[in-house]
Design a protein around this motif. Structure first.
Motif, PDB file in Angstrom:
ATOM      1  N   THR A 159       0.663  -1.165   0.123  1.00 20.58           N
ATOM      2  CA  THR A 159      -0.077  -0.009   0.181  1.00 20.58           C
ATOM      3  C   THR A 159       0.892   1.066   0.035  1.00 20.58           C
ATOM      4  OG1 THR A 159      -1.811  -1.034   1.095  1.00 20.58           O
ATOM      5  CG2 THR A 159      -1.780   1.386   1.303  1.00 20.58           C
ATOM      6  N   ALA A 160       1.813   1.326   0.661  1.00 18.28           N
ATOM      7  CA  ALA A 160       2.941   2.362   1.077  1.00 18.28           C
ATOM      8  C   ALA A 160       3.451   2.826  -0.314  1.00 18.28           C
ATOM      9  CB  ALA A 160       3.746   2.243   2.003  1.00 18.28           C
ATOM     10  N   LEU A 161       3.883   1.571  -1.100  1.00 17.51           N
ATOM     11  CA  LEU A 161       4.390   1.758  -2.366  1.00 17.51           C
ATOM     12  C   LEU A 161       3.544   2.131  -3.230  1.00 17.51           C
ATOM     13  CD1 LEU A 161       6.487  -1.849  -2.473  1.00 17.51           C
ATOM     14  CD2 LEU A 161       7.556   0.264  -2.269  1.00 17.51           C
ATOM     15  N   ASP A 162       2.292   1.745  -3.459  1.00 19.73           N
ATOM     16  CA  ASP A 162       1.380   2.486  -4.401  1.00 19.73           C
ATOM     17  C   ASP A 162       1.324   4.162  -4.081  1.00 19.73           C
ATOM     18  OD1 ASP A 162       0.949  -0.048  -5.453  1.00 19.73           O
ATOM     19  OD2 ASP A 162      -0.724  -0.559  -4.373  1.00 19.73           O
ATOM     20  N   LEU A 163       1.357   4.394  -2.779  1.00 15.90           N
ATOM     21  CA  LEU A 163       1.028   5.739  -2.279  1.00 15.90           C
ATOM     22  C   LEU A 163       2.061   6.639  -2.796  1.00 15.90           C
ATOM     23  CD1 LEU A 163      -0.646   5.312   1.137  1.00 15.90           C
ATOM     24  CD2 LEU A 163      -1.758   5.802  -1.174  1.00 15.90           C
ATOM     25  N   SER A 169       8.692   9.517 -13.165  1.00 13.96           N
ATOM     26  CA  SER A 169      10.147   9.288 -12.699  1.00 13.96           C
ATOM     27  C   SER A 169      10.417   7.794 -12.622  1.00 13.96           C
ATOM     28  CB  SER A 169      10.724  10.072 -11.648  1.00 13.96           C
ATOM     29  OG  SER A 169      10.220   9.607 -10.456  1.00 13.96           O
ATOM     30  N   GLY A 170       9.480   6.881 -12.379  1.00 13.07           N
ATOM     31  CA  GLY A 170       9.737   5.633 -12.242  1.00 13.07           C
ATOM     32  C   GLY A 170      10.523   5.520 -10.753  1.00 13.07           C
ATOM     33  N   LEU A 171      10.508   6.535  -9.950  1.00 11.43           N
ATOM     34  CA  LEU A 171      11.186   6.587  -8.390  1.00 11.43           C
ATOM     35  C   LEU A 171       9.952   6.602  -7.329  1.00 11.43           C
ATOM     36  CD1 LEU A 171      14.032   8.892  -9.410  1.00 11.43           C
ATOM     37  CD2 LEU A 171      14.173   6.590  -8.771  1.00 11.43           C
ATOM     38  N   TYR A 172      10.468   6.758  -6.111  1.00  9.23           N
ATOM     39  CA  TYR A 172       9.550   6.957  -5.088  1.00  9.23           C
ATOM     40  C   TYR A 172       9.895   8.086  -4.460  1.00  9.23           C
ATOM     41  CZ  TYR A 172       8.196   1.991  -5.993  1.00  9.23           C
ATOM     42  OH  TYR A 172       7.916   0.820  -6.309  1.00  9.23           O
ATOM     43  N   HIS A 195      13.202  13.842  -5.219  1.00 10.65           N
ATOM     44  CA  HIS A 195      13.678  12.466  -4.971  1.00 10.65           C
ATOM     45  C   HIS A 195      14.948  12.298  -4.247  1.00 10.65           C
ATOM     46  CE1 HIS A 195      10.995  11.665  -8.443  1.00 10.65           C
ATOM     47  NE2 HIS A 195      10.477  11.182  -7.597  1.00 10.65           N
ATOM     48  N   TRP A 196      15.024  12.317  -2.794  1.00 10.30           N
ATOM     49  CA  TRP A 196      16.070  12.176  -1.915  1.00 10.30           C
ATOM     50  C   TRP A 196      16.710  10.762  -2.192  1.00 10.30           C
ATOM     51  CZ3 TRP A 196      16.354  11.085   3.753  1.00 10.30           C
ATOM     52  CH2 TRP A 196      17.561  11.523   4.218  1.00 10.30           C
ATOM     53  N   ASP A 232      16.182  -1.078 -12.229  1.00 14.99           N
ATOM     54  CA  ASP A 232      16.661  -0.397 -13.738  1.00 14.99           C
ATOM     55  C   ASP A 232      16.750   1.088 -13.586  1.00 14.99           C
ATOM     56  OD1 ASP A 232      16.698  -3.138 -15.061  1.00 14.99           O
ATOM     57  OD2 ASP A 232      14.379  -2.800 -15.579  1.00 14.99           O
ATOM     58  N   ARG A 233      15.711   1.588 -12.879  1.00 12.56           N
ATOM     59  CA  ARG A 233      16.114   3.231 -12.946  1.00 12.56           C
ATOM     60  C   ARG A 233      17.606   3.540 -12.061  1.00 12.56           C
ATOM     61  NH1 ARG A 233      15.484   6.410 -15.244  1.00 12.56           N
ATOM     62  NH2 ARG A 233      14.554   7.991 -13.938  1.00 12.56           N
ATOM     63  N   LEU A 234      17.776   2.835 -11.055  1.00 11.83           N
ATOM     64  CA  LEU A 234      19.185   3.129 -10.587  1.00 11.83           C
ATOM     65  C   LEU A 234      20.212   3.023 -11.480  1.00 11.83           C
ATOM     66  CD1 LEU A 234      18.637   1.230  -7.050  1.00 11.83           C
ATOM     67  CD2 LEU A 234      18.472   4.042  -7.523  1.00 11.83           C
TER      68      LEU A 234
END
Length: 378
Positions: A159-163, A169-172, A195-196, A232-234
């Motif tokens: 749930t937190a990942l979705d939020l 950006s493909g990031l969180y 994005h820190w 992959d984004r990293l």
């Protein structure tokens, strides 16, 4: 070089908050655990036991720990309690871990389930907190044979990942505010604006430390797919010298710099991802580890080497008279602290993974079973 550096660091370590139970010390505990698992060298267990026992009384009470603070960071050091109970069977370690489990039972949550970051950060979910709570909650559930605890942790994490996911950006994003009351929160999404890198580093470590405990099935496949996409984004955002920037996707911003704690976290998570069979970015993690050793672990005159370019702390909202707005500019103002444990501990973890990949470590199937047998149960 790294082994002697880690040994000296642990020998000289002074508790981060004057001996109070805290996540910073817990980061060191996690680093020592991974080195002990990877090598079987008793020095790492000796350091771990000495430091943890200084914060634990005979009845399992934790130094200056107050459940009513509802600080999610305080959960993370619980890994050391479970590890030491596994090795010694001493009841006080499990008793202390149960206290942390009790906090999780009562810890406030947002409406969709994930925990508030802290009582003083109401209605907010931060990526940091996913690392602090979810791997421990799953490990405790497995220890207590409480599958409901494991399943709830997985639901909270997904749930937190979705939020917090930013599709563009493909990031969180570092934080999510359910209430939209914080000035840093986007009024539509509730997300913080930038994005820190270290917040994403905490998340990457949460991914691998959760996935390793899950059996084959839908939950493991889902989290592995999400992690592979992040990896992959990293790979796309790594600097030419194999590190990651403080604001990870802003290479053209003046003052942005390669930040060592995030780089170490990614070095660990990328290698462990490969070991878990999620993808094949392990070499990228090992090259990041080498970059940190070559470029940032520098001798200091008259003293042992220190790991440079570690951001001391960053957060969101009011803190010590300033308002942290989550902007790119904000993250670039935070102080840099050489040898901060938030950089050194993931460096330990990354080196432990390198040893495992190299095949020189002792924890192969039979040796692992021998090392982890309870000894001298009291």
């Amino acid at each position: 070089m790294l082994i002697s550096y880690f040994d000296d660091y642990a020998r000289d370590y002074e508790p981060y908050k004057a001996g109070a139970w805290c996540y910073e010390d817990g980061c060191l505990y996690r680093g020592l655990i991974t080195l002990h698992e990877a090598t079987g060298d008793p020095r790492w267990l000796d350091h771990l036991t000495r430091l943890v026992d200084a914060q634990l009384d005979a009845d399992g009470g934790l130094a200056d720990y107050r459940i009513t603070e509802f600080n999610i960071d305080n959960i993370q050091p619980g890994h050391a309690l479970l590890y030491l109970h596994r090795l010694t069977s001493q009841a006080r370690y499990l008793d202390a871990a149960r206290q942390l489990g009790l906090q999780l039972t009562h810890h406030p949550r947002i409406g969709t389930g994930p925990y508030w970051h802290k009582l003083r950060y109401p209605h907010q979910v931060w990526l940091d907190g996913l690392y602090m709570a979810m791997p421990f909650k799953i490990a405790l559930g497995l220890k207590l044979d409480d599958q409901a605890l494991v399943e709830e942790a997985i639901r909270q994490l997904t749930t937190a990942l979705d939020l917090t996911f930013d599709k563009a950006s493909g990031l969180y994003r570092h934080g999510y505010d359910e209430s939209r009351l914080q000035d840093w929160a986007d009024p539509d999404t509730g997300l913080s604006p930038a994005h820190w890198a270290r917040s994403i580093g905490w998340l990457a470590m949460a991914f691998v430390d959760v996935i390793e405990h899950l059996p084959e099935g839908e939950s493991r496949r889902d989290l592995s797919k999400r992690l592979a996409s992040l990896n992959d984004r990293l790979a796309a955002l790594v600097t030419s010298d194999h590190r990651w920037l403080q604001v990870i996707d802003a290479p053209d911003v003046k003052g942005n710099y390669p930040e060592s704690s995030a780089t170490a976290m990614f070095a660990y998570a990328l290698q462990k991802s490969e070991r878990l069979g999620i993808d094949r970015h392990g070499d990228l993690g090992r090259s990041a580890l080498k970059a940190l050793t070559d470029l940032e672990l520098r001798p200091v005159e008259g003293r042992r080497p220190q790991l440079q370019n570690v951001c001391c702390v960053a957060g969101l909202g009011p803190f010590q008279g300033i308002y942290r707005d989550g902007s790119i500019a904000y993250y670039l103002t935070e102080a840099i602290r050489p040898d901060d444990i938030k950089g050194v501990a993931p460096l330990m973890m990354a080196e432990a993974e390198r040893l495992l990949a190299e095949g020189t470590a002792l924890n192969r199937q039979d040796e692992t079973r021998r090392l982890l047998q309870p000894v001298n149960a009291v």
